[in-house]
Design an enzyme around this catalytic site. Sequence first.
Site, PDB file in Angstrom:
ATOM      1  N   ILE A 135     -17.548 -11.288  34.869  1.00  0.00           N
ATOM      2  CA  ILE A 135     -17.928 -12.321  35.823  1.00  0.00           C
ATOM      3  C   ILE A 135     -16.706 -13.196  36.079  1.00  0.00           C
ATOM      4  O   ILE A 135     -16.175 -13.823  35.161  1.00  0.00           O
ATOM      5  CB  ILE A 135     -19.098 -13.165  35.292  1.00  0.00           C
ATOM      6  CG1 ILE A 135     -20.335 -12.279  35.090  1.00  0.00           C
ATOM      7  CG2 ILE A 135     -19.397 -14.318  36.242  1.00  0.00           C
ATOM      8  CD1 ILE A 135     -20.891 -11.653  36.354  1.00  0.00           C
ATOM      9  N   LYS A 136     -16.262 -13.205  37.330  1.00  0.00           N
ATOM     10  CA  LYS A 136     -15.027 -13.922  37.684  1.00  0.00           C
ATOM     11  C   LYS A 136     -15.360 -15.349  38.103  1.00  0.00           C
ATOM     12  O   LYS A 136     -16.182 -15.577  38.989  1.00  0.00           O
ATOM     13  CB  LYS A 136     -14.284 -13.180  38.799  1.00  0.00           C
ATOM     14  CG  LYS A 136     -12.897 -13.735  39.061  1.00  0.00           C
ATOM     15  CD  LYS A 136     -11.957 -12.734  39.691  1.00  0.00           C
ATOM     16  CE  LYS A 136     -12.331 -12.371  41.096  1.00  0.00           C
ATOM     17  NZ  LYS A 136     -11.171 -11.844  41.848  1.00  0.00           N
ATOM     18  N   ILE A 137     -14.709 -16.310  37.447  1.00  0.00           N
ATOM     19  CA  ILE A 137     -14.998 -17.734  37.621  1.00  0.00           C
ATOM     20  C   ILE A 137     -13.682 -18.489  37.772  1.00  0.00           C
ATOM     21  O   ILE A 137     -12.728 -18.232  37.031  1.00  0.00           O
ATOM     22  CB  ILE A 137     -15.765 -18.282  36.392  1.00  0.00           C
ATOM     23  CG1 ILE A 137     -17.103 -17.547  36.215  1.00  0.00           C
ATOM     24  CG2 ILE A 137     -15.984 -19.787  36.496  1.00  0.00           C
ATOM     25  CD1 ILE A 137     -17.800 -17.863  34.890  1.00  0.00           C
TER      26      ILE A 137
END
EC number: 2.2.1.2
Length: 322
Positions: A135-137
Site C-alpha cells: 500500500i503506497k502512502i
Amino acid sequence: MTASPSKLAQLRELSVVVADTGDYDAIKRLQPVDCTTNPTLVKKALDLPVYADLLERELAWGRAHGGDDRTTTVDEVADRLTIGVGVKLSALVPGRVSTEVDADLAHDTQATIAKARKFVAMYAERGVPKDKILIKIAATWEGIEAARQLQLEGIDCNLTLIFNRAQALACAEANVFLISPFVGRILDYYVAQGQTPASIDEDPGVVFVRTVYNAFKQRGSSTVVMGASFRSTAQIEALAGCDRLTISPDLLEKLDAEHGELPRKLSPGNANNAQITPIDSDSFASGLAADPMATEKLVSGIDTFAKDLHALRKTIADKLAG
C-alpha cells in the site's frame, strides 16, 4: 566468444529490479520482480487494449450502480479500476504490486488506514493475498502514523515521496516495510537552483539514497530502501546494490541495451544493530522545515499525485456520461 551480460542483467544480480509502470506488455517483456503504480500510470494503462475488458466491465458496474451521488460512483469505479489493473499485474510479477492510497488523504491518518484496508479487502475478493501487494502512502507524519498501524495489522506499506532524513528515519522507526526516496526530483530541485552536480557521485539524489541506505544498514533496520524517480541510467548505476530500484520501462530498455561492467556501489556491510531514535511529530516537522527542498517537493509531489487522481476520476466521469 560469449557476449557480456547487459547492464540490466548485472543489475538484477545486485538489486531487486522493479518496474515503475502499469504497462502490461512492458512488464511481460522486461520481467521485473515487482511493479509500482499510481493514478497516472493507471490512467495510461487503461488506454491499452489489454485492459479494454476491465474498463468496460467497471464502467458497466458504474452505470448499473450509479445513483444520485455521482461523485461516489466515480470514486468507486476509480478504486475498482486501480485494483483491477493491480490484479492483472500481480499475475505477471513474482513479487509485489504497489497500489497508491488517494493523495488527497495524505494528511488524514484514519482515512488513509480505512482506504488501505478497503484496497486489501478488494484485492482479497479478487484472489490476490495481501503479501502480493504494497500500500503506497505519501510520507507525511500522518501517512507514517497510518503505516505504523497498518504494519501492525500485517499490511505492508510503501512510503513514497521521501526527500528528507527525518522522513526516512521516522519510517524505519515505524517499521514500515519499504520507502521510496525520489532521486530525480531531488536533483531537479537543485538543477533549478543553478546547482548542477559536477559528477554522478555528487548528484544530491544519489547522495541522499546512499546516506539513507547506509544509515539503515548500520542500524540494522529491516525497512527496504527502494530508489525511485530516476532521470538517467547513470543515477541507477550509481545505486547498484540498493535493496530495490523502481525504474521506468524506457530506462530499463536502455540498461538492457547497454553492456560493460556494472560494479556494486552499495553493500550492507557490517550492521551494528544500533537502535533508530524515535522521532515525534515536532522533530519531524522541524526536520522538514529546515529543508526547503524536501518541504517543496513533498507538497508538490502530493499535489501532483492528487491532480493525477482527479484526472483519472474525470476520465471515468466523462466515460460514464458518454
